[in-house]
Design a protein around this motif. Structure first.
Motif, PDB file in Angstrom:
ATOM      1  N   LEU A 242       1.007  -1.138  -0.080  1.00  0.00           N
ATOM      2  CA  LEU A 242      -0.015  -0.091   0.008  1.00  0.00           C
ATOM      3  C   LEU A 242       0.867   1.283  -0.137  1.00  0.00           C
ATOM      4  N   PHE A 243       0.690   2.048  -1.241  1.00  0.00           N
ATOM      5  CA  PHE A 243       1.524   3.304  -1.098  1.00  0.00           C
ATOM      6  C   PHE A 243       0.426   4.460  -1.064  1.00  0.00           C
ATOM      7  N   LEU A 244      -0.781   4.268  -0.762  1.00  0.00           N
ATOM      8  CA  LEU A 244      -1.879   5.290  -0.883  1.00  0.00           C
ATOM      9  C   LEU A 244      -1.586   6.215  -0.040  1.00  0.00           C
ATOM     10  N   ASN A 245      -2.142   7.573  -0.562  1.00  0.00           N
ATOM     11  CA  ASN A 245      -2.095   8.781   0.236  1.00  0.00           C
ATOM     12  C   ASN A 245      -0.900   9.274   0.933  1.00  0.00           C
ATOM     13  N   ASN A 246      -0.004   9.407  -0.149  1.00  0.00           N
ATOM     14  CA  ASN A 246       1.185  10.058   0.008  1.00  0.00           C
ATOM     15  C   ASN A 246       1.599  11.103  -0.928  1.00  0.00           C
ATOM     16  N   GLU A 263      -1.305  -9.703  -4.987  1.00  0.00           N
ATOM     17  CA  GLU A 263      -2.622  -9.676  -4.825  1.00  0.00           C
ATOM     18  C   GLU A 263      -3.466  -8.200  -4.535  1.00  0.00           C
ATOM     19  N   VAL A 264      -2.723  -7.487  -3.766  1.00  0.00           N
ATOM     20  CA  VAL A 264      -3.227  -6.169  -3.622  1.00  0.00           C
ATOM     21  C   VAL A 264      -2.065  -5.245  -3.899  1.00  0.00           C
ATOM     22  N   LEU A 265      -2.184  -4.355  -4.717  1.00  0.00           N
ATOM     23  CA  LEU A 265      -1.410  -2.945  -4.967  1.00  0.00           C
ATOM     24  C   LEU A 265      -2.176  -1.564  -5.028  1.00  0.00           C
ATOM     25  N   ASP A 266      -1.904  -0.748  -4.070  1.00  0.00           N
ATOM     26  CA  ASP A 266      -2.761   0.390  -3.999  1.00  0.00           C
ATOM     27  C   ASP A 266      -1.655   1.443  -4.228  1.00  0.00           C
ATOM     28  N   LEU A 267      -1.920   2.262  -5.132  1.00  0.00           N
ATOM     29  CA  LEU A 267      -1.138   3.644  -5.656  1.00  0.00           C
ATOM     30  C   LEU A 267      -1.981   4.704  -5.361  1.00  0.00           C
ATOM     31  N   SER A 268      -3.297   4.783  -4.832  1.00  0.00           N
ATOM     32  CA  SER A 268      -4.123   5.811  -5.140  1.00  0.00           C
ATOM     33  C   SER A 268      -3.724   7.013  -4.155  1.00  0.00           C
ATOM     34  N   PHE A 269      -4.205   8.295  -4.651  1.00  0.00           N
ATOM     35  CA  PHE A 269      -3.943   9.418  -3.762  1.00  0.00           C
ATOM     36  C   PHE A 269      -2.629   9.848  -3.772  1.00  0.00           C
ATOM     37  N   ASN A 270      -1.785   9.912  -4.774  1.00  0.00           N
ATOM     38  CA  ASN A 270      -0.672  10.402  -4.924  1.00  0.00           C
ATOM     39  C   ASN A 270      -0.604  11.333  -6.084  1.00  0.00           C
ATOM     40  N   GLY A 292      -6.380   5.049  -8.336  1.00  0.00           N
ATOM     41  CA  GLY A 292      -7.282   6.005  -8.260  1.00  0.00           C
ATOM     42  C   GLY A 292      -6.778   7.493  -7.676  1.00  0.00           C
ATOM     43  N   HIS A 293      -6.968   8.576  -8.038  1.00  0.00           N
ATOM     44  CA  HIS A 293      -6.847   9.828  -7.669  1.00  0.00           C
ATOM     45  C   HIS A 293      -5.194   9.897  -7.728  1.00  0.00           C
ATOM     46  N   ASN A 294      -4.849  10.007  -9.254  1.00  0.00           N
ATOM     47  CA  ASN A 294      -3.495  10.266  -9.363  1.00  0.00           C
ATOM     48  C   ASN A 294      -3.624  11.256 -10.651  1.00  0.00           C
ATOM     49  N   GLN A 295      -2.617  11.550 -11.701  1.00  0.00           N
ATOM     50  CA  GLN A 295      -2.627  12.108 -12.840  1.00  0.00           C
ATOM     51  C   GLN A 295      -2.169  11.228 -13.821  1.00  0.00           C
ATOM     52  N   LEU A 296      -2.624   9.924 -14.020  1.00  0.00           N
ATOM     53  CA  LEU A 296      -2.309   9.235 -14.960  1.00  0.00           C
ATOM     54  C   LEU A 296      -3.213   9.577 -16.027  1.00  0.00           C
ATOM     55  N   SER A 297      -2.544   9.182 -17.293  1.00  0.00           N
ATOM     56  CA  SER A 297      -3.277   9.612 -18.691  1.00  0.00           C
ATOM     57  C   SER A 297      -3.343   8.499 -19.675  1.00  0.00           C
ATOM     58  N   GLY A 298      -3.704   8.471 -20.851  1.00  0.00           N
ATOM     59  CA  GLY A 298      -3.802   7.583 -21.788  1.00  0.00           C
ATOM     60  C   GLY A 298      -4.809   6.710 -21.675  1.00  0.00           C
ATOM     61  N   PHE A 299      -4.781   5.721 -22.507  1.00  0.00           N
ATOM     62  CA  PHE A 299      -5.726   4.454 -22.740  1.00  0.00           C
ATOM     63  C   PHE A 299      -5.735   3.384 -21.843  1.00  0.00           C
ATOM     64  N   LEU A 300      -6.731   3.081 -21.188  1.00  0.00           N
ATOM     65  CA  LEU A 300      -6.771   1.814 -20.295  1.00  0.00           C
ATOM     66  C   LEU A 300      -6.745   0.632 -21.183  1.00  0.00           C
ATOM     67  N   PRO A 301      -5.853  -0.304 -21.161  1.00  0.00           N
ATOM     68  CA  PRO A 301      -6.002  -1.350 -22.469  1.00  0.00           C
ATOM     69  C   PRO A 301      -6.529  -2.698 -21.825  1.00  0.00           C
TER      70      PRO A 301
END
Length: 398
Positions: A242-246, A263-270, A292-301
């Motif tokens: 969990l990296f979330l909310n940093n 199994e669980v990877l959370d990069l949200s709120f960065n 969620g809640h990042n600045q990612l862009s492009g196409f979700l493949p």
């Protein structure tokens, strides 16, 4: 999902680590039940344990459940929350090997005399009101394998004394007020679980993060900044992280796909930006993926939406411009799919067009999507040296 150390990580519930009190040093006795030890001390270690526990008792200022009312007399194995080994024969001494005072709302501090409990293997203080710092004398707890100080009011820098404990495999200091940077040596230890979330840690994540053999690492709800270290791709045993909310910035590393067992990877709120790496398609075991809640862009493949074990996929509040046909099937697969707050034409609950006119984060993390599927097994290969994997670039089929 295999549940090892983690108990609903996404909700960050504060639950006590469950110790198997019959699994270390044979049968355990005590915890508030009389061990029928004769008056006085049957060995010097019990005498030291008495000294340690009585010193600690004097530093506890509030005991709403009257736990310490049982901490009277020389029979320390009858103290509630104190666990001892039961002698197997005449040559085996009774030893204090565990402290479990979870959820008792005790208020006070830790004392240096606790180092006299040199035989303990677990020390659980989850959900109390202890404050102050961790005594340097804890370095003498050489048999300690589980240290749970979570959900208290401890403060100060990271308790570096924990790095000196040679047999520690479980470290839980979440939900406290620790601050400052995380030492690199933490990730050189043979720890299986590292819970750091919900403190006030800051600074960059150590570059040797990939040295850790842990299966669970939580950095969530701190003030970490900078990029995710490239070495993170080398954490070979990781199941949940969990990296979330940093305040993490930069790209999601291409090597993220090395985690075939995660199994669980959370990069949200960065503040992560750019396109998703193609290697995400190699996360064959992933069940919860939260970007969620990042600045990612492009196409979700297709390659992300077709991951067979997905249960939750969250990409909300980024700047994605579209997703593939495969992603529309997630609803029929009973996968929780949240794509709100993006820039996807014709979809509900998206950003207003003016917000979608630029590319957040610039061009640094843009990737040209491959038109050919990635062969995930080629992303790493076994090595005969001490490093479990030699990492090379992904190889595409001809």
């Amino acid at each position: 999902m295999e549940k090892s150390w983690v108990l609903p990580l996404l909700l960050l519930h504060i639950l006590s680590a469950k110790a198997d009190f019959n699994g270390v040093h044979g049968m355990w006795i005590g915890g508030g039940i009389s061990s029928q030890t004769p008056s006085g001390f049957s060995n010097n270690r019990l005498s030291k344990a008495f000294t340690a526990l009585q010193a600690w008792k004097s530093a506890i200022t509030d005991d709403p459940f009257k736990i310490l009312d049982t901490w009277v007399g020389s029979d320390v194995c009858s103290y509630k929350g104190v666990f001892c080994t039961e002698p197997n024969d005449m040559s085996t001494n009774t030893l204090v090997v565990g402290i479990d005072l979870n959820h008792f709302s005790l208020k006070g501090s830790l004392v240096k005399e606790l180092s006299l409990l040199s035989d303990i293997t677990i020390f659980h203080l989850n959900s109390n009101k202890f404050s102050g710092t961790i005594p340097d004398s804890f370095r003498d707890l050489i048999n300690l394998s589980e240290l749970d100080l979570s959900n208290n009011q401890f403060s100060g820098p990271f308790p570096s004394v924990t790095i000196l404990l040679p047999n520690l495999i479980y470290l839980d200091i979440r939900f406290n007020q620790f601050s400052g940077p995380i030492p690199e040596d933490l990730f050189n230890k043979n720890l299986d679980a590292i819970f750091l979330n919900n403190n006030q840690f800051e600074g960059q994540l150590p570059q040797n993060l990939g040295n850790s053999p842990a299966s669970v690492i939580t950095f969530a709800n701190n003030n970490f900044s900078g990029t995710i270290p490239f070495s993170f791709s080398m954490v070979s045993q990781i199941k949940e992280v969990l990296f979330l909310n940093n305040q993490l910035t930069g790209c999601i590393p291409e090597g993220i796909g090395f985690f075939s067992d995660i199994e669980v990877l959370d990069l949200s709120f960065n503040l992560l930006s750019g396109h998703l790496p193609d290697s995400l398609s190699c996360l064959s075991g992933i069940e919860v993926l939260n970007l969620g809640h990042n600045q990612l862009s492009g196409f979700l493949p297709d390659s992300v939406c077709s991951l067979r074990n997905l249960e939750i996929l969250t990409v909300s509040y980024n700047f994605f411009s579209g997703f593939s046909q495969e992603c529309t099937t997630l609803f029929f697969r009973n996968v929780g799919f949240d794509f709100s707050g993006n820039c996807i034409p014709g979809r509900n609950m998206q950003r207003p067009p003016p917000d979608c006119s630029g590319i957040p984060g610039g061009l640094n993390c843009l990737r040209i999507p491959s038109t050919r599927p990635m062969i995930c097994s080629s992303m790493y290969q076994k090595s005969d040296n001490s490093n479990p994997y030699i990492v090379g670039p992904p190889i595409l089929p001809p």
